[in-house]
Scaffold this motif. Structure first.
Motif, PDB file in Angstrom:
ATOM      1  N   SER A 162       0.581  -1.121  -0.172  1.00 20.95           N
ATOM      2  CA  SER A 162      -0.046  -0.454  -0.197  1.00 20.95           C
ATOM      3  C   SER A 162       0.403   0.978  -0.011  1.00 20.95           C
ATOM      4  CB  SER A 162      -1.335   0.121   0.715  1.00 20.95           C
ATOM      5  OG  SER A 162      -0.047   0.167   2.626  1.00 20.95           O
ATOM      6  N   THR A 202      -5.468   5.946  -0.652  1.00 20.22           N
ATOM      7  CA  THR A 202      -4.681   4.927  -0.259  1.00 20.22           C
ATOM      8  C   THR A 202      -5.207   4.267  -1.368  1.00 20.22           C
ATOM      9  OG1 THR A 202      -4.261   5.469   2.315  1.00 20.22           O
ATOM     10  CG2 THR A 202      -4.082   3.261   0.780  1.00 20.22           C
ATOM     11  N   TRP A 257     -10.785   0.901   6.633  1.00 19.97           N
ATOM     12  CA  TRP A 257      -9.613   0.794   6.649  1.00 19.97           C
ATOM     13  C   TRP A 257      -8.923   0.345   7.301  1.00 19.97           C
ATOM     14  CZ3 TRP A 257      -8.343  -3.788   4.056  1.00 19.97           C
ATOM     15  CH2 TRP A 257      -7.128  -4.285   3.766  1.00 19.97           C
ATOM     16  N   GLU A 258      -8.874   1.945   7.945  1.00 16.53           N
ATOM     17  CA  GLU A 258      -7.883   2.355   8.857  1.00 16.53           C
ATOM     18  C   GLU A 258      -7.709   1.426   9.986  1.00 16.53           C
ATOM     19  OE1 GLU A 258      -7.161   6.313   8.434  1.00 16.53           O
ATOM     20  OE2 GLU A 258      -5.836   6.372   7.105  1.00 16.53           O
ATOM     21  N   LYS A 259      -9.126   2.080  10.791  1.00 21.22           N
ATOM     22  CA  LYS A 259      -9.951   0.880  11.681  1.00 21.22           C
ATOM     23  C   LYS A 259      -9.509  -0.424  11.461  1.00 21.22           C
ATOM     24  CE  LYS A 259     -13.044   4.631  12.512  1.00 21.22           C
ATOM     25  NZ  LYS A 259     -12.511   5.783  11.825  1.00 21.22           N
ATOM     26  N   GLU A 307      -7.085  -2.273  10.904  1.00 19.19           N
ATOM     27  CA  GLU A 307      -5.866  -2.318  11.019  1.00 19.19           C
ATOM     28  C   GLU A 307      -5.144  -3.302  12.461  1.00 19.19           C
ATOM     29  OE1 GLU A 307      -0.619  -0.590  11.506  1.00 19.19           O
ATOM     30  OE2 GLU A 307      -2.942   0.756  11.452  1.00 19.19           O
ATOM     31  N   GLU A 337       0.659   5.732  -0.095  1.00 22.66           N
ATOM     32  CA  GLU A 337      -0.901   6.913   0.124  1.00 22.66           C
ATOM     33  C   GLU A 337      -0.133   7.437  -0.892  1.00 22.66           C
ATOM     34  OE1 GLU A 337      -0.302   8.710   4.211  1.00 22.66           O
ATOM     35  OE2 GLU A 337      -1.502   6.740   5.006  1.00 22.66           O
ATOM     36  N   LEU A 396     -11.285   4.329   3.273  1.00 22.88           N
ATOM     37  CA  LEU A 396      -9.918   4.463   3.812  1.00 22.88           C
ATOM     38  C   LEU A 396     -10.354   4.977   5.348  1.00 22.88           C
ATOM     39  CD1 LEU A 396      -7.416   5.457   3.919  1.00 22.88           C
ATOM     40  CD2 LEU A 396      -7.964   7.457   3.252  1.00 22.88           C
ATOM     41  N   SER A 397     -11.081   5.217   6.471  1.00 26.29           N
ATOM     42  CA  SER A 397     -11.135   5.132   7.750  1.00 26.29           C
ATOM     43  C   SER A 397     -11.468   4.700   8.210  1.00 26.29           C
ATOM     44  CB  SER A 397     -12.529   6.408   7.995  1.00 26.29           C
ATOM     45  OG  SER A 397     -12.821   6.503   9.018  1.00 26.29           O
TER      46      SER A 397
END
Length: 93
Positions: free
Chosen positions: A18, A25, A46-48, A50, A20, A43-44
């Motif tokens: 990945s 992303t 996806w980040e959560k 992790e 940015e 994206l939000s």
């Protein structure tokens, strides 16, 4: 479409490259030979993902972040996560 239960533990798969770019992303799956662009709410989420989180905790977080109804959030999240799972981008326990 796969349905996720409140206690399903969700996380993103680790075998992706990945990077940015601006507000987006870009994910690349070497195995599938495909790439994906995520921005905004996607994206939000996806980040959560992790770290493993339950479906219900993810809904709670998104309802607060985006100030949407629980019903709308649950429905939209079910569809988005099903798409991630279909593409092999989501790990479910």
């Amino acid at each position: 479409m796969r349905r996720f239960g409140p206690e399903d533990r969700l996380s993103r798969t680790n075998d992706l490259l990945s990077t940015e770019l601006d507000q987006e992303t870009v994910l690349m799956s070497i195995d599938a030979g495909a790439y994906y662009g995520l921005e905004g709410a996607a994206l939000s989420i996806w980040e959560k993902l992790e770290n493993p989180t339950s479906f219900s905790a993810l809904v709670d977080c998104l309802v607060q972040e985006y100030r949407v109804s629980r019903e709308t959030c649950t429905s939209d999240l079910q569809k988005f996560l099903a798409e991630l799972a279909r593409e092999g981008l989501l790990h479910v326990e």
